[in-house]
Design an enzyme around this catalytic site. Sequence first.
Site, PDB file in Angstrom:
ATOM      1  N   GLY A 195       0.792  -1.236   0.000  1.00  0.00           N
ATOM      2  CA  GLY A 195       0.000   0.000   0.000  1.00  0.00           C
ATOM      3  C   GLY A 195       0.820   1.280   0.000  1.00  0.00           C
ATOM      4  N   MET A 233      -2.904  -6.849  -7.686  1.00  0.00           N
ATOM      5  CA  MET A 233      -2.279  -7.984  -8.360  1.00  0.00           C
ATOM      6  C   MET A 233      -3.331  -8.930  -8.925  1.00  0.00           C
ATOM      7  SD  MET A 233       0.658  -6.820  -8.020  1.00  0.00           S
ATOM      8  CE  MET A 233       1.897  -8.016  -8.452  1.00  0.00           C
ATOM      9  N   ILE A 254      -5.631  -9.539 -12.663  1.00  0.00           N
ATOM     10  CA  ILE A 254      -5.903  -9.121 -14.041  1.00  0.00           C
ATOM     11  C   ILE A 254      -7.342  -8.642 -14.088  1.00  0.00           C
ATOM     12  CG2 ILE A 254      -6.173  -9.943 -16.414  1.00  0.00           C
ATOM     13  CD1 ILE A 254      -3.917 -11.952 -15.822  1.00  0.00           C
ATOM     14  N   ASN A 270      -2.863   2.218 -13.963  1.00  0.00           N
ATOM     15  CA  ASN A 270      -2.067   1.177 -13.300  1.00  0.00           C
ATOM     16  C   ASN A 270      -0.634   1.676 -13.137  1.00  0.00           C
ATOM     17  OD1 ASN A 270      -1.431  -1.455 -12.273  1.00  0.00           O
ATOM     18  ND2 ASN A 270      -0.486  -1.961 -14.236  1.00  0.00           N
ATOM     19  N   HIS A 292       3.257   0.171 -12.765  1.00  0.00           N
ATOM     20  CA  HIS A 292       3.977  -1.083 -13.015  1.00  0.00           C
ATOM     21  C   HIS A 292       5.478  -0.829 -12.847  1.00  0.00           C
ATOM     22  CE1 HIS A 292       4.634  -5.066 -14.651  1.00  0.00           C
ATOM     23  NE2 HIS A 292       5.606  -4.552 -15.377  1.00  0.00           N
ATOM     24  N   VAL A 311      -2.752  -7.357 -20.432  1.00  0.00           N
ATOM     25  CA  VAL A 311      -1.954  -7.067 -19.233  1.00  0.00           C
ATOM     26  C   VAL A 311      -0.815  -6.087 -19.537  1.00  0.00           C
ATOM     27  CG1 VAL A 311      -0.460  -8.092 -17.473  1.00  0.00           C
ATOM     28  CG2 VAL A 311      -2.505  -9.303 -18.230  1.00  0.00           C
TER      29      VAL A 311
HETATM   30  C1  GAR Z   1       4.440  -1.641  -6.884  1.00  0.00           C
HETATM   31  O1  GAR Z   1       5.828  -1.688  -7.055  1.00  0.00           O
HETATM   32  C2  GAR Z   1       3.740  -1.777  -8.205  1.00  0.00           C
HETATM   33  O2  GAR Z   1       4.454  -1.233  -9.270  1.00  0.00           O
HETATM   34  C3  GAR Z   1       3.623  -3.258  -8.332  1.00  0.00           C
HETATM   35  O3  GAR Z   1       3.310  -3.704  -7.044  1.00  0.00           O
HETATM   36  C4  GAR Z   1       3.941  -2.856  -6.108  1.00  0.00           C
HETATM   37  C5  GAR Z   1       2.945  -2.475  -5.045  1.00  0.00           C
HETATM   38  O4  GAR Z   1       3.570  -1.785  -4.009  1.00  0.00           O
HETATM   39  N1  GAR Z   1       2.628  -3.623  -9.281  1.00  0.00           N
HETATM   40  C6  GAR Z   1       2.766  -4.616 -10.139  1.00  0.00           C
HETATM   41  O5  GAR Z   1       3.734  -5.341 -10.158  1.00  0.00           O
HETATM   42  C7  GAR Z   1       1.604  -4.790 -11.092  1.00  0.00           C
HETATM   43  N2  GAR Z   1       2.002  -5.595 -12.196  1.00  0.00           N
HETATM   44  P1  GAR Z   1       2.712  -1.038  -2.910  1.00  0.00           P
HETATM   45  O6  GAR Z   1       1.653  -2.029  -2.436  1.00  0.00           O
HETATM   46  O7  GAR Z   1       3.686  -0.708  -1.831  1.00  0.00           O
HETATM   47  O8  GAR Z   1       2.100   0.180  -3.533  1.00  0.00           O
END
Ligand code: GAR
Length: 220
Positions: free
Chosen positions: A39, A117, A119, A134, A136, A171
């Site tokens: 988060g 996380m 799709i 989103n 990434h 995706v």
């Molecule tokens: C982030 O680094 C985001 O880019 C990644 O999950 C993490 C969430 O961190 N998202 C993905 O990999 C989506 N494909 P957070 O919960 O600390 O914000």
Amino acid sequence: MASRDGPASPQTLALVVPQVRLPKPPRPLRVGVMASGQGSNFEALVMASRHGGLFAEVVGLVVNNPQSMALARAKGLNVPATVINHRHYSSREALDHVLVNHFSSLQVDVLVMAGWMRIVSPVLCRAYGKRLVNIHPSLLPAFRGINAMEKALAAGVCITGCTAHLVVPDVDAGPILIQAAVPIYPKDTMATLAPRIQAQEHRILPMAVAMAGQHLWHGQ
Ligand code: GAR
């Protein structure tokens, strides 16, 4: 010049963020956030909205995972949070219908997948169109999907980064809004690289939300 062992000076920590000057919206954007994990991006959005970086209010968080640390952050930040557990739904579409109803009831303008996380199906994409964002952890189109940072390390690339983009049913394939580049040094591991990428995510995501919010007033 950066040596291959690390930055020679702070400036060599490459950061590529275009100067974005957007017209101020007529009212604060109502932002909804979906998260599955720590988060930190959710918190960055709340902070940006409360401290002037983003003309917006984060009106609700949804997590799909009851263990998500984002829930505790929402409590601390006084943002209404709801668990909508994907395991309770028979299909992606069924889950997304519930999400659309939830965020519609909050009159959300821009919906953000901040470490969501799952799709998403066309149901969510259709409902939010160019207002579904989103984040990434790679320079898309490189390293789509899960474990993007691990993939970049394994591939031996020297530059990676993060991308904020609009969401389409494929995706990590929607139109790119903004990216930040982060160098990978030879001694980097996930423990050293991830915080550098996330610091840039926290910087570009509020900008991307403001960009997507423009679609409210200028089409879609
Ligand atoms: C982030 O680094 C985001 O880019 C990644 O999950 C993490 C969430 O961190 N998202 C993905 O990999 C989506 N494909 P957070 O919960 O600390 O914000």
